[in-house]
Scaffold this motif. Sequence first.
Motif: not given
Length: 505
Positions: A45-70
């Motif tokens: 979870q810490k690895i994912i949180d770091y990525w989310r903060q630094n790669f996604v939330l810190d930018t203005d033009n990248i948003f996260e989604v969550s899609g189906s596995l199947l």
Amino acid sequence: MTEERLIDKIIDVSLRRGFICPTAEIYGGSGGFYDYGPLGTLLKQKIIDYWRQNFVLDTDNIFEVSGSLLMPESVFQASGHLDAFDDPLIQCNVCNSMFRTDLLIKEAANISAEGLSIEEQDKLIQEHNVKCPKCKEDLGKSRNFNLMFKTEIGPSGGYAGYLRPETAQNIFINFKRLTAFMRNKLPFGIAQTGYSFRNEISPRNFIIRLRQFEQMEIEMFFDPDAEEASSPFEIAEDLKINFVTHEMQEKGWEKPLSLSLQEVKQQNLVPNDYLLYFFALETEMLIDFGVKQEDFWFRHMLPHETPHYSGGNFDLEVNLSIGHKEIIGNAYRRDYDLKKHSKASNSSFTIAYSDGRKVLPHVVEPSLGVDRILYTVLEKCYRDDDRGWSWFQFPSVIAPLEVAVFPLMKKDGLANLAYEVHRELKNSGYISFYDESGKIGKRYARADEIGIPYCITVDYESLEDSSMTIRDRDSMKQIRIPLEDLDITLGELMDSEVEFEDSEQ
Ligand code: GAP
């Protein structure tokens, strides 16, 4: 007696201390599947949180989604996965064991055969006299094996579904809706983290090659004809990265080049600036996770290793005890996926500009493997040479448990006060762990073994003046501080704002 391998030590501590264990262990396990226990889950979870903060939330033009596995068959027919997401499979003529041909060639002859045709790989097997690793007998001919996991959807079993082999496809197939959300303006990025599945021929090396694994991916869409200046990202031009060029690989290389991002750009080693931006983030992430920069590099994959649609793939590889392993793939996928889905679904994915120009965006994709990054962290933070017990030197940003609180003794009200301190730390947002059992030295050793950076001990002096000790995992030194300063001092220590010894009042 042979020395225990580092990976076996990591597996041992992972099993004993609740990081990771084989799936269905009580039934003998299931190759390529592992379950994360309490500490493994916190670390992940810490690895994912770091990525989310630094790669996604810190930018203005990248948003996260969550899609189906199947997803239905049509998705993977269009993407090309059903036709071509194959690995070469070779079988022993005598014991019938099955292996991935290119991996056997790599192990036996240290040649990268990834991406070569089946015929070329079989030729290498012959030339280097590669035998079955199990029974040493002759191997048969290779064939292509598709890595997709198939199932049936619905009670009638009427139509086929497949588990996604990468998170990326959900993003491409939702492109029209995502573009509308982004108000038809390029560039923009769509991020996604979650499980992916591949029916790997030879799952191995603990969590390095799995059949179910987790990825953190970004599809960065941009106009290929726009000026580089339109990139919304600032490139840290002076930042040095380690880089391995095509030329170096052709000649044989021992050490990567150390180049600033500006030099990589000036020498035209990458096709666009977006890749440079992600190289910088990935480099900073691994350093923050305790991986030394000399231990990883970006390798420009050779033409035969690069997918046909790609305008350049750059693997981030780490020097691990089990060899050089790719833990992140950076790909310039161009417009391959959008084109494929647009054609198969009869939808238009072009973005229209006010001057009438129409653009089918190109894509740069940093694809980070959570499990491989997590294994890298375990290996690079593991220490066992200096204190009579093994320990993890996790930087605070990644430590699964951030602080432990101990009463020196259970009696005389020490336990009550210590438990109160622990609850207060939890209320302040720390991941705190309370432990009152066993001798205090044993508790420190147990905390070190799972990498807790700081231990607070409540003792008899605490009852008199509300002060307590903080023990620093790395130096094993202790200082005494008043309870009222605990929250702030811990915060400063965890953010590396102060040196441990300077924190004493
Ligand atoms: N969307 C692009 C993509 O999936 P990839 O190079 O096949 O590219 C990206 O995978 C990352 O996913 C790898 O660098 C690795 O960290 C992780 N990964 C891929 N296959 C894996 C497996 N079988 N087990 C664990 N991690 C895997």
